[in-house]
Design an enzyme around this catalytic site. Structure first.
Site, PDB file in Angstrom:
ATOM      1  N   GLN A 142       1.390   3.415   2.179  1.00 44.22           N
ATOM      2  CA  GLN A 142       2.133   3.601   3.437  1.00 44.22           C
ATOM      3  C   GLN A 142       2.785   2.300   3.906  1.00 44.22           C
ATOM      4  O   GLN A 142       2.989   2.096   5.103  1.00 44.22           O
ATOM      5  CB  GLN A 142       1.200   4.158   4.517  1.00 44.22           C
ATOM      6  CG  GLN A 142       0.885   5.639   4.339  1.00 44.22           C
ATOM      7  CD  GLN A 142       2.129   6.524   4.505  1.00 44.22           C
ATOM      8  OE1 GLN A 142       3.060   6.190   5.214  1.00 44.22           O
ATOM      9  NE2 GLN A 142       2.126   7.656   3.827  1.00 44.22           N
ATOM     10  N   SER A 143       3.105   1.422   2.974  1.00 42.57           N
ATOM     11  CA  SER A 143       3.686   0.128   3.335  1.00 42.57           C
ATOM     12  C   SER A 143       4.989   0.285   4.133  1.00 42.57           C
ATOM     13  O   SER A 143       5.959   0.876   3.645  1.00 42.57           O
ATOM     14  CB  SER A 143       3.955  -0.661   2.055  1.00 42.57           C
ATOM     15  OG  SER A 143       4.789  -1.766   2.321  1.00 42.57           O
ATOM     16  N   ASN A 144       4.992  -0.275   5.344  1.00 37.41           N
ATOM     17  CA  ASN A 144       6.232  -0.318   6.128  1.00 37.41           C
ATOM     18  C   ASN A 144       7.243  -1.242   5.448  1.00 37.41           C
ATOM     19  O   ASN A 144       8.446  -0.988   5.460  1.00 37.41           O
ATOM     20  CB  ASN A 144       5.955  -0.871   7.530  1.00 37.41           C
ATOM     21  CG  ASN A 144       4.940  -0.056   8.287  1.00 37.41           C
ATOM     22  OD1 ASN A 144       5.097   1.154   8.442  1.00 37.41           O
ATOM     23  ND2 ASN A 144       3.877  -0.696   8.753  1.00 37.41           N
ATOM     24  N   ALA A 179       7.602  -1.860   2.233  1.00 35.47           N
ATOM     25  CA  ALA A 179       8.243  -1.232   1.072  1.00 35.47           C
ATOM     26  C   ALA A 179       9.322  -0.248   1.529  1.00 35.47           C
ATOM     27  O   ALA A 179      10.434  -0.228   0.984  1.00 35.47           O
ATOM     28  CB  ALA A 179       7.187  -0.530   0.211  1.00 35.47           C
ATOM     29  N   GLY A 218       0.833  -1.194   0.000  1.00 36.89           N
ATOM     30  CA  GLY A 218       0.000   0.000   0.000  1.00 36.89           C
ATOM     31  C   GLY A 218       0.874   1.254   0.000  1.00 36.89           C
ATOM     32  O   GLY A 218       2.101   1.166   0.150  1.00 36.89           O
TER      33      GLY A 218
END
Ligand SMILES: *Cc1c(COP(=O)(O)O)cnc(C)c1O
Length: 316
Positions: A77-79, A81, A75
């Site tokens: 706000q992917s942690n 990524a 997403g």
């Protein structure tokens, strides 16, 4: 089962392990049981978090295959990524993130951290990860350099090995834990912990708190079986090995009242911060179990704090 098989899989050093374990004295008094926290929010890269353990295996494979470019997705706000970009940069690989447009795409939270790292971020207007994996191949071919694709959440069998390691760390503690509790977002953390529990903590029950609506009752045992195969471990995986509870509320990354209550309790009583997408909802699930009378006074419950600090600054 010893760790020889785990060691046969190359792993690069990205973080600080083992992570600390602390007793939550005030929350234990409130819940009338013994609650501990495994500080995987302090894994030592970026702002910490569970993805560091998975990336130690995934990026070792990428290096071994000669990749220069690493793709991953998630997403906005992917942690995962963000941590992939941090880890790739640290070992001299070029990260490209292809993220779903859903969520907070402004220069906040993990987006801010990515801009500080100069990470290349592409937003894809799709709700299907298969489209994104195809786009990775297209860009990879176009750039003409060897590349490696990490799936959403780093949740494949190889990534799960990071949480088999975590179970081994827990085995080496003086306390015996009756329960392990973690958030379930793509399933790899729980699958690794539950497989590791079968290997090292046979009397510990593993509870996963689902913060999304995917069929985790199939996904988690599937990942456990594939990870066991990677380890050449003959372990029978059955439905009784995992306990799943739904804490998703209105949807993935939509804060819930219960999650917000858990975040406030942890902040006020213990001075620790949970996040609204994963760990707040997961700890709300633990609070609910305590209310239902699941835990006895003599029980030891270990909550795995999987991180998410970046997301705390980009709440819907
Ligand atoms: C990704 C993530 C999780 C969920 O882990 P999975 O292995 O994807 O199930 C939990 N907490 C945080 C903070 C995360 O970033």
């Amino acid at each position: 089962m010893d760790t020889m098989q785990l060691r046969n899989h190359p792993r690069i050093n990205l973080g600080i392990f083992p992570t600390p374990v602390q007793r939550l004295d005030r929350i234990s008094a409130i819940l009338k049981t013994n609650v501990y926290i495994k500080r995987d929010d302090l894994t030592g890269l970026g702002l910490g978090g569970n993805k560091v353990r998975k990336l130690e295996y995934l990026l070792a494979e990428a290096k071994a295959q000669g990749a220069e470019l690493v793709f991953t997705t998630g997403g906005a706000q992917s942690n995962h990524a963000m941590l992939t970009a941090a880890a790739a940069g640290k070992i001299g690989m070029r990260p490209i993130l292809i993220l779903k447009k859903r969520g907070v795409t402004e220069r906040l939270g993990n987006q801010l951290l990515e801009s500080l790292m100069g990470t290349e971020v592409i937003f894809a207007d799709t709700d299907d990860y298969e489209d994104i994996y195809e786009e990775m191949d297209r860009i990879g071919h176009q750039l003409g350099v060897p590349y490696y694709k990490i799936p959403c959440g780093g949740s494949n069998a190889l990534g799960c090995l990071g949480y088999v390691d975590c179970a081994k760390e827990i085995q080496s503690l003086p306390e015996h834990f009756d329960y392990l509790v973690c958030a379930v977002g793509s399933g790899g953390t729980m699958a690794g912990l539950a497989l590791g529990a079968k290997m090292y903590l046979p009397t510990t029950q593993v509870y996963g708190m689902m913060v999304d609506t995917d069929p985790f009752d199939r996904i988690v045992p599937g990942l456990m079986r594939e990870a066991a195969e990677l380890l050449h471990a003959e372990i029978d995986i059955s439905a009784e090995d995992i306990h799943l509870r739904d804490v998703c509320g209105a949807g993935y990354a939509v804060p819930s009242a219960e999650g917000n209550e858990a975040i406030s309790l942890m902040a006020k009583e213990e001075g620790l911060f949970l996040d609204p997408v994963y760990t707040g909802k997961a700890f709300a699930g633990l609070l609910q179990m305590a209310r239902e009378g699941v835990f006895r006074e003599s029980d030891h419950v270990l909550f795995v704090h999987t991180g998410g600090a970046g997301g705390l600054f980009a709440v819907l």
